[in-house]
Design a protein around this motif. Structure first.
Motif, short mmCIF file in Angstrom:
data_model
loop_
_atom_site.label_atom_id
_atom_site.label_comp_id
_atom_site.label_asym_id
_atom_site.label_seq_id
_atom_site.Cartn_x
_atom_site.Cartn_y
_atom_site.Cartn_z
N THR A 53 0.84 -1.20 0.00
CA THR A 53 0.00 0.00 0.00
C THR A 53 0.87 1.25 0.00
OG1 THR A 53 -1.79 -1.14 1.19
CG2 THR A 53 -1.77 1.27 1.26
N HIS A 92 -1.87 3.47 -12.02
CA HIS A 92 -0.89 4.40 -12.57
C HIS A 92 -1.31 4.88 -13.96
CE1 HIS A 92 2.98 5.62 -14.49
NE2 HIS A 92 3.17 6.17 -13.31
N ALA A 131 -1.80 -2.00 -9.39
CA ALA A 131 -0.97 -0.79 -9.32
C ALA A 131 -0.71 -0.23 -10.72
CB ALA A 131 0.35 -1.11 -8.62
N TRP A 163 -1.69 -7.67 -7.16
CA TRP A 163 -1.46 -6.30 -6.68
C TRP A 163 -0.68 -5.49 -7.70
CZ3 TRP A 163 -3.12 -4.56 -1.76
CH2 TRP A 163 -2.78 -3.22 -1.49
N TRP A 164 0.32 -6.12 -8.32
CA TRP A 164 1.13 -5.43 -9.34
C TRP A 164 0.25 -4.96 -10.49
CZ3 TRP A 164 2.53 -7.52 -14.34
CH2 TRP A 164 3.46 -6.74 -15.03
N THR A 220 2.56 1.60 -3.40
CA THR A 220 1.62 2.01 -4.45
C THR A 220 1.28 3.49 -4.32
OG1 THR A 220 0.67 -0.22 -4.49
CG2 THR A 220 -0.64 1.56 -5.47
N TYR A 253 4.08 5.45 -5.56
CA TYR A 253 4.09 5.32 -7.02
C TYR A 253 3.10 6.30 -7.66
CZ TYR A 253 3.87 2.64 -11.46
OH TYR A 253 3.91 2.23 -12.77
#
Length: 226
Positions: free
Chosen positions: A44, A129, A125, A121-122, A47, A50
């Motif tokens: 979290t 983005h 993310a 999760w990747w 991210t 990011y």
């Protein structure tokens, strides 16, 4: 202000999963749960860092599940998903420590589950983005001049965040040791499929260019399948 939002987001994620897992388990002696919660908190934080240049998106993601401009049907289905997702997470410790409905996954399957968590999760993310309008609810963000996003992961499937959510849910069940919960996960996954239909119907009607996007990008969730 970003630091406050970062701390809030990390603590809320950790606290939520700790309550859902440790309270029904009635024990803190669960190493895999600690690994999971620690990983979620770090993910979290990573991210949010990011996405730190996209304050509008972060603000949207921190809002609640009931918002102005959100169709009633999405309020119902989104909250149904949240209830069923939390129900699956709560069921994991009940099965692991009490029910024992099925034999637990072996080491290789558990590690596969951990890999699914990371991959899911990747993908989420990457979607966040790419899409600055990825709000937590279905709505048209007129004040933010919402437009169709068709680049990056959105060029492969129309709902990459949901595509990441599916392996995340299944992987969580496997890593934490419950085949039965992994089977039960079909319920929140089914609500995801239902919500996709609701979201697309809304966006075709409200968001200019979305219908053409659905014609260019054929698959909703899984390439070459659906």
């Amino acid at each position: 202000m970003f630091a406050v939002k970062l701390i809030y987001g990390v603590i809320m994620q950790g606290a939520l999963f700790a309550l859902l897992l440790f309270v029904p388990a009635r024990t803190l002696a669960w190493p895999r749960a600690w690994v999971f919660i620690g990983g979620i908190m770090m993910a979290t934080a990573a991210t949010m860092l990011y996405l730190r240049d996209n304050e509008g998106l972060i603000n949207e993601r921190l809002k609640g599940p009931l918002q102005k401009g959100q169709p009633l049907v999405d309020k119902i289905v989104l909250n149904l998903f949240l209830v069923t997702f939390c129900g699956v997470i709560i069921f994991i410790p009940l099965d692991v420590f009490r029910f024992h409905l099925m034999a637990g996954p072996g080491t290789l399957i558990s590690l596969l589950g951990l890999g699914l968590i990371v991959a899911g999760w990747w993908l989420i993310a990457l979607a966040l983005h790419e899409n600055a309008f990825a709000a937590g609810v279905v709505k048209y963000q007129e004040e933010r001049h919402q437009r169709v996003i068709d680049s990056g992961v959105y060029s492969r499937v129309r709902h990459p965040m949901y595509a990441g959510g599916v392996p995340f849910i299944i992987g969580t069940c496997l890593w934490l040791g419950s085949y039965a919960a992994a089977l039960l996960a079909i319920v929140p996954i089914g609500t995801i499929a239902l919500r996709i239909q609701i979201e697309e119907r809304f966006l075709r009607r409200e968001l200019e260019g979305y219908k053409a996007y659905t014609e260019r990008t054929r698959y909703r969730l899984i390439p070459y399948l659906w």
